[in-house]
Structures are given as structure tokens and as C-alpha cells.
Design a protein around this motif. Structure first.
Motif, PDB file in Angstrom:
ATOM      1  N   PRO A 159       0.824  -1.210   0.000  1.00 24.75           N
ATOM      2  CA  PRO A 159       0.000   0.000   0.000  1.00 24.75           C
ATOM      3  C   PRO A 159       0.869   1.277   0.000  1.00 24.75           C
ATOM      4  CG  PRO A 159       0.095  -0.948   2.196  1.00 24.75           C
ATOM      5  CD  PRO A 159       0.909  -1.828   1.321  1.00 24.75           C
ATOM      6  N   ILE A 160       0.406   2.300  -0.693  1.00 20.36           N
ATOM      7  CA  ILE A 160       1.022   3.631  -0.569  1.00 20.36           C
ATOM      8  C   ILE A 160      -0.037   4.473   0.135  1.00 20.36           C
ATOM      9  CG2 ILE A 160       1.967   5.620  -1.809  1.00 20.36           C
ATOM     10  CD1 ILE A 160       2.578   3.719  -4.149  1.00 20.36           C
ATOM     11  N   LEU A 161       0.292   4.898   1.350  1.00 13.83           N
ATOM     12  CA  LEU A 161      -0.719   5.573   2.176  1.00 13.83           C
ATOM     13  C   LEU A 161      -0.679   7.092   1.966  1.00 13.83           C
ATOM     14  CD1 LEU A 161      -0.223   3.594   5.526  1.00 13.83           C
ATOM     15  CD2 LEU A 161      -1.808   3.105   3.657  1.00 13.83           C
ATOM     16  N   ASP A 162      -1.859   7.752   2.059  1.00 13.70           N
ATOM     17  CA  ASP A 162      -1.893   9.215   1.996  1.00 13.70           C
ATOM     18  C   ASP A 162      -1.708   9.782   3.406  1.00 13.70           C
ATOM     19  OD1 ASP A 162      -4.274   8.948   3.336  1.00 13.70           O
ATOM     20  OD2 ASP A 162      -5.542   9.311   1.572  1.00 13.70           O
ATOM     21  N   GLU A 163      -1.782  11.123   3.531  1.00 13.95           N
ATOM     22  CA  GLU A 163      -1.509  11.733   4.828  1.00 13.95           C
ATOM     23  C   GLU A 163      -2.506  11.322   5.905  1.00 13.95           C
ATOM     24  OE1 GLU A 163      -3.764  14.923   2.493  1.00 13.95           O
ATOM     25  OE2 GLU A 163      -2.411  13.283   2.091  1.00 13.95           O
ATOM     26  N   ASN A 164      -3.698  10.786   5.474  1.00  5.54           N
ATOM     27  CA  ASN A 164      -4.692  10.315   6.467  1.00  5.54           C
ATOM     28  C   ASN A 164      -4.493   8.852   6.835  1.00  5.54           C
ATOM     29  OD1 ASN A 164      -5.984  12.818   6.352  1.00  5.54           O
ATOM     30  ND2 ASN A 164      -7.063  12.163   4.471  1.00  5.54           N
ATOM     31  N   GLY A 165      -3.524   8.264   6.219  1.00  4.62           N
ATOM     32  CA  GLY A 165      -3.277   6.838   6.502  1.00  4.62           C
ATOM     33  C   GLY A 165      -4.149   5.927   5.651  1.00  4.62           C
ATOM     34  N   ASP A 166      -4.829   6.493   4.658  1.00  3.94           N
ATOM     35  CA  ASP A 166      -5.630   5.635   3.779  1.00  3.94           C
ATOM     36  C   ASP A 166      -4.794   5.222   2.572  1.00  3.94           C
ATOM     37  OD1 ASP A 166      -7.895   5.806   5.364  1.00  3.94           O
ATOM     38  OD2 ASP A 166      -8.452   7.772   4.466  1.00  3.94           O
ATOM     39  N   VAL A 167      -5.246   4.137   1.949  1.00  6.33           N
ATOM     40  CA  VAL A 167      -4.482   3.644   0.804  1.00  6.33           C
ATOM     41  C   VAL A 167      -4.791   4.526  -0.401  1.00  6.33           C
ATOM     42  CG1 VAL A 167      -4.049   1.677  -0.716  1.00  6.33           C
ATOM     43  CG2 VAL A 167      -4.503   1.301   1.724  1.00  6.33           C
ATOM     44  N   ALA A 168      -3.797   5.262  -0.860  1.00  7.60           N
ATOM     45  CA  ALA A 168      -3.980   6.129  -2.027  1.00  7.60           C
ATOM     46  C   ALA A 168      -3.710   5.352  -3.301  1.00  7.60           C
ATOM     47  CB  ALA A 168      -3.046   7.322  -1.930  1.00  7.60           C
ATOM     48  N   TYR A 169      -2.675   4.555  -3.260  1.00  6.89           N
ATOM     49  CA  TYR A 169      -2.315   3.709  -4.399  1.00  6.89           C
ATOM     50  C   TYR A 169      -1.790   2.389  -3.886  1.00  6.89           C
ATOM     51  CZ  TYR A 169      -2.482   8.076  -6.961  1.00  6.89           C
ATOM     52  OH  TYR A 169      -2.888   9.250  -7.483  1.00  6.89           O
ATOM     53  N   VAL A 170      -1.690   1.463  -4.829  1.00  5.46           N
ATOM     54  CA  VAL A 170      -1.051   0.180  -4.506  1.00  5.46           C
ATOM     55  C   VAL A 170       0.083   0.018  -5.504  1.00  5.46           C
ATOM     56  CG1 VAL A 170      -1.312  -2.337  -4.458  1.00  5.46           C
ATOM     57  CG2 VAL A 170      -3.153  -0.869  -3.597  1.00  5.46           C
ATOM     58  N   ILE A 171       1.268  -0.323  -4.974  1.00  3.90           N
ATOM     59  CA  ILE A 171       2.383  -0.562  -5.898  1.00  3.90           C
ATOM     60  C   ILE A 171       2.567  -2.077  -6.013  1.00  3.90           C
ATOM     61  CG2 ILE A 171       4.064  -0.151  -4.015  1.00  3.90           C
ATOM     62  CD1 ILE A 171       6.053   0.677  -6.243  1.00  3.90           C
ATOM     63  N   GLY A 172       2.592  -2.534  -7.259  1.00  2.41           N
ATOM     64  CA  GLY A 172       2.757  -3.976  -7.471  1.00  2.41           C
ATOM     65  C   GLY A 172       4.089  -4.259  -8.128  1.00  2.41           C
ATOM     66  N   SER A 173       4.864  -5.192  -7.564  1.00  2.00           N
ATOM     67  CA  SER A 173       6.163  -5.550  -8.153  1.00  2.00           C
ATOM     68  C   SER A 173       6.130  -7.001  -8.583  1.00  2.00           C
ATOM     69  CB  SER A 173       7.280  -5.404  -7.129  1.00  2.00           C
ATOM     70  OG  SER A 173       7.298  -4.095  -6.657  1.00  2.00           O
ATOM     71  N   MET A 174       6.732  -7.237  -9.723  1.00  2.00           N
ATOM     72  CA  MET A 174       6.760  -8.613 -10.233  1.00  2.00           C
ATOM     73  C   MET A 174       8.190  -9.106 -10.191  1.00  2.00           C
ATOM     74  SD  MET A 174       4.335  -7.152 -12.868  1.00  2.00           S
ATOM     75  CE  MET A 174       3.300  -6.130 -11.888  1.00  2.00           C
TER      76      MET A 174
END
Ligand code: ATP
Ligand code: MG
Length: 504
Positions: free
Chosen positions: A103-118
Motif C-alpha cells: 500500500p502507498i498511504l496518503d496523509e490520512n493513513g488511507d491507501v492512495a495507491y497500490v504498488i505492485g512488483s513482479m
């Protein structure tokens, strides 16, 4: 306002650089599963351009589907829900890939984006498979070993027992059974002693020990003898890490040793008996001639008319005692086997019955019950009937003496076709044979009976006859309730009826 937008162009540039220099293909996905960007490695690996992915849903690009995955199974949904990493592995033919989503969290601690690595984990997977194979192989080697193998941690808690060890020690059950600790494998105090020896460099070298014979204890508390080799396992820094021991059961060896000892004893006994036999034969031979002379001259004297009443009585005593001496000499000759042997094929039980008729009416047996439990089967042996009579009579008379004339004598005969033997057990309800006498009862002249009445030759004669027939005699049981002698005779087979394993 988003804080990320506060960053300088310089910082933005470097962040992009870092993203691009990641060695794994990576994508940024928004919570609604839309792809918003990817790094350089991704475009190269998937041969796609920014335009081709931007705004597309992840299931379009990765799964070539038009509809989203079931939300229970969607890893991205799980990351958004748990706000933590989730991963899964995929196999494309010979290639293994691990997909990690963070997860990439925003300043509120919510998930703003998800980074996926292969990540390409084909090599790691191959190593893992190889390692698993090696582990499996070692485990098979350990478990199929003919020796018992036990390994334990530094505290002595057992963490491995192969199949032979489980058989030798019993209830282990992966540490859930009775046996859990190495100290349970030995008599009290022994495990500590073994550890001491293992650590002693002077005994077998540091961390090594070979004990040719030691005692172990199984889960039932039964002791047995084993050959043991043990070792301390050290880690790379040379610290004690575990211990292991290999045990070889010496049961068969112990059995063979016991048998050998018995054979040695029997050999010594038959050597002793043979030399006593020679001595007896010599003595009997030497005494026989003067006895015949005494008998002859005493008989002549007795026939004279000029002897008075008292002299006649004295001469009769002399004759009586000389005749007794002749009987003893005759017994000695039987014992020494110098009297000839006349063997025939006879029915065992018939000889036994015949012997019993000879003694049945004797005063000695008036208050004795003779029980017969004789096999109905045909039991042929090659034997000298009159000598066999002596064997049976001697045993039965001894039994009667041991019971002071009151009690029961049980005669049991049976055969065993497997070992090709005929057995006779002579059991009495007498006083038993003291342990200290057991090794002497077959010796000539050994008697516990009144001197003058018994010569102590009975059982030694029996022993001689038994040997002459290739048979065996021993005391099966003795105690305050009585004695049982057991006799084993080789079974006679006419050639054509010799049992054969090949015959149907
Ligand atoms: N069934 C038995 N129960 C207890 N003791 C026995 C029995 N058979 C033999 N013995 C012991 O073994 C000794 C030796 O027996 P053995 O037949 O050789 O001699 P004996 O009976 O004393 O004398 P003999 O047989 O010459 O008259 C006996 O004196 C007795 O102590
Ligand atoms: Mg006797």
C-alpha cells in the motif's frame, strides 16, 4: 491539499528516477484498480508503453479480462483492506514469478495507491526444489538405515528418531509419545556419562564416541545391549548445536554368544563325562576279576559240610555284598558305555509303557499315582530297548525318592515334526533339586541319598545312554513343587518318509 504536490521538481525527478531504477517491473494502481503508471523495467518486460496501460484496469492488462476478479480473491482489494503487503506466486511454464503488492498511504493513513512488483523467482524456486530434493533424500537415507538413529538438541530434547530407533526404543511419536529426552534412552545417570565422554577429547576425539557395547532402555523399561556411536554436531562458529547417536542392536550377537557359552559348557561337561567314563571302565574292569574270584571261593566255602551255622551266615553276607559290588560294576560298565548296544526301530511309547510295568508293582510305588499323557501319534526312534528301560526306570525311581514315596508322577510324550524330535517330560511333585546341586546331578557318584543305599550312578548312566542315542536330557523346571526332567530324542524317519519342504 496533497503534500506530494508540495515537493520540488527536483525531488519529483529523483523519486521518478528511483522508481525507474527498481530492478523489478513495478506498477502503480489506484484503489479502483486503474493503472496510473509503471516503471521502466515494467515497460521493457511487458513490451508496453505508457499509453497502452494508462487508465486501463489491472484485470485488462494482467489477466486479459473485461470483468474484475472476485473481490475475496483480489490481492489489491486485500492490500486496501488490510493496509499491508500481500503477495502470491505464479508459474508461467518454466518461469516462476512472485507478485508483491504494497500500500502507498496518503496523509490520512488511507491507501492512495497500490504498488505492485513482479519478481522473477525462477532461480530461487529451482534452488528451493533442489534443496527440498536433497532434504528428502537425506531423510530417506536416515529413515531407511538399518541402524537406529537419534538426534537431539543441546538440551537433550529428541527431535529425530528414524524407523529403526522407533522400533528399538518404542513410543516416540514425534515427541508426543513417552520418549522425549535422551536421558530416557539409558539407565539412570548414563546419558550424562555419555555426554561427558563425548566432550572428552581423549575418548574417541572431540565430539566423537564409539562404545562397542552399552545398555539402553526402551519405553517399556526393558534393557538391551547395543553398539553405539555418537557425535556432537557443531555450528559454523564451533558451538555445540545438537547431538546424534547411531545404535546397532546386539540382540542376535548376544543370543549367539549365549549359545556359544552353552555349547562350551556342554562340551566341557561331555569331556568330563568321557574321561570319567574311561576311568569308570578301567576301575570296573580291574575290580571285576577279583570280585569273580571272591564270589567263586566264597561259594565254594558255602558248599562245604564242615562249616557251622554262624560261618554260613557270614559267608552269605559276603556273597550278598559281593553280588552288590558286581551290580555296581555292571552299572559302571553301562555308564562307561563299554557294554554293547543293540539298537532297533521302536515305538517310543511302547518302551515307556514296558518300563512302567517293570516298576509298577514295587513297594516304592504303592502310594504314588502315575499319570500318563502319551501322544497317540506314531513316534519311532532308533534305540536300545533295554537301555531305554534303564533311563525311564531311573528317572521314575528318582522321582519317587524325591516324593518320599507319596505323590504324583506325570509322564508326557509328544513330538515336533518341525524340529524332528520326540519329547518326554517326567514331572514329579517332590522336594525339588537345590540350585547348587543342579550342575552335579549327572556326575557319577553324586548322591544326596543315604550312603550305602544309593551309589549316585543313576543319572550318570542315564546321561551316558541318552548321549549314545543322540538325545538330550535336562532339568526343565525345579522348585518346592517338584521337578520336571525333559528328554529330547531324534525322530526316526524311514528314508522315503523323510519330511521335505519340496514335497507338496
Ligand atoms: N526327581 C528328582 N527330584 C529331586 N532330586 C533328584 C531327582 N532326581 C535326581 N535327584 C538328585 O540327583 C541325585 C543324583 O541322582 P542319581 O540318580 O544319579 O543318584 P541317586 O538316585 O542318588 O542314586 P542311584 O540312582 O545310584 O540309586 C540324587 O541323589 C538327588 O539328589
Ligand atoms: Mg537315582
Amino acid at each position: 491539499m496533497n503534500k506530494d504536490l508540495d515537493m520540488s521538481a527536483d525531488e519529483m525527478y529523483w523519486r521518478m528516477k528511483i522508481f525507474d531504477s527498481l530492478s523489478y517491473p513495478s506498477v502503480i494502481i489506484s484503489p479502483d484498480k486503474t493503472l496510473v503508471g509503471a516503471n521502466k523495467k515494467f515497460y521493457e518486460a511487458f513490451n508496453l508503453s505508457f499509453k497502452e496501460i494508462y487508465g486501463k484496469k489491472c484485470f485488462h492488462v494482467f489477466l486479459y479480462k473485461d470483468t474484475p476478479c472476485n473481490s475475496d480473491q483480489c490481492t489489491i482489494s486485500k492490500v486496501i483492506k488490510d493496509k499491508k503487503n500481500h503477495s502470491f506466486t505464479l508459474r508461467h511454464h518454466f518461469r516462476w514469478e512472485e507478485r508483491v503488492f504494497s500500500p502507498i498511504l496518503d496523509e490520512n493513513g488511507d491507501v492512495a495507491y497500490v504498488i505492485g512488483s513482479m519478481r522473477d523467482i525462477t532461480q530461487a524456486k529451482a534452488l528451493e526444489t533442489q534443496l527440498h530434493g536433497v532434504k528428502e533424500f537425506i531423510s530417506r537415507v536416515i529413515h531407511s538405515s538399518a541402524s537406529a538413529i537419534v538426534a537431539a538438541d543441546r538440551q537433550g530434547n529428541i527431535n529425530l528418531m528414524n524407523s529403526m530407533a522407533k522400533e528399538l526404543f518404542g513410543d516416540y511419536n514425534g515427541g508426543e509419545g513417552k520418549i522425549k529426552h535422551t536421558k530416557q534412552l539409558y539407565p539412570p545417570g548414563k546419558a550424562k556419562e555419555i555426554m561427558g565422554m563425548l566432550r572428552d577429547e581423549k575418548i574417541g576425539g572431540k565430539g566423537k564416541l564409539i562404545i562397542p557395547r552399552t545398555t539402553i532402555v526402551n519405553s517399556q523399561g526393558e534393557e538391551s545391549e547395543v553398539e553405539m556411536s555418537a557425535a556432537i554436531i557443531y555450528d559454523e562458529k564451533g558451538n555445540e548445536f545438537a547431538t546424534m547417536a547411531i545404535y546397532n542392536d546386539l540382540k542376535d550377537k548376544v543370543e549367539v554368544e549365549k549359545e556359544l557359552k552353552l555349547i562350551q559348557k556342554q562340551l566341557a561337561k561331555s569331556e568330563k563325562m568321557a574321561s570319567l567314563g574311561q576311568l569308570a571302565a578301567g576301575v570296573a574292569h580291574e575290580i571285576n576279576n577279583p570280585l569273580t574270584g571272591i564270589l567263586f571261593y566264597a561259594s565254594l566255602l558255602l558248599e562245604r559240610d564242615d562249616i557251622d551255622q554262624s560261618m554260613q551266615e557270614d559267608l552269605e553276607y559276603i556273597l550278598e555284598d559281593v553280588n552288590r559290588c558286581k551290580e555296581i560294576v555292571k552299572s559302571l560298565l553301562v555308564y562307561s558305555r563299554s557294554s554293547g548296544s543293540d539298537k532297533n526301530i521302536v515305538q517310543f511309547n511302547e518302551i515307556l509303557e514296558q518300563s512302567l510295568t517293570l516298576i509298577r508293582d514295587q513297594k516304592k510305588f504303592r502310594n504314588i499315582t502315575i499319570k500318563k499323557d502319551l501322544s497317540d501319534e506314531m513316534m519311532l526312534i532308533n534305540a536300545d530297548t533295554s537301555k531305554l528301560n534303564q533311563v525311564f526306570i531311573n528317572l521314575v525311581i528318582n522321582a519317587a525318592d524325591a516324593m518320599n514315596g507319596v505323590g504324583t508322577i506325570t509322564l508326557t510324550s509328544y513330538k515336533n515334526k518341525v524340529v524332528k524330535k520326540i519329547f518326554l517330560e517326567v514331572k514329579d511333585t517332590g522336594k525339588g533339586i537345590p540350585h547348587k546341586d543342579l550342575s552335579k546331578i549327572f556326575d557319577p557318584f553324586f548322591t544326596t541319598k543315604e550312603v550305602g543305599k544309593s551309589t549316585g550312578l543313576g543319572l550318570s548312566i542315564v546321561y551316558g545312554i541318552i548321549e549314545e542315542h543322540g538325545a538330550q536330557i535336562s532339568v526343565k523346571k525345579t522348585g518346592s513343587k517338584g521337578t520336571t526332567f525333559i528328554l529330547e530324542f531324534p525322530m526316526y524317519f524311514a528314508l522315503e518318509e523323510e519330511p521335505s519342504l519340496c514335497k507338496p
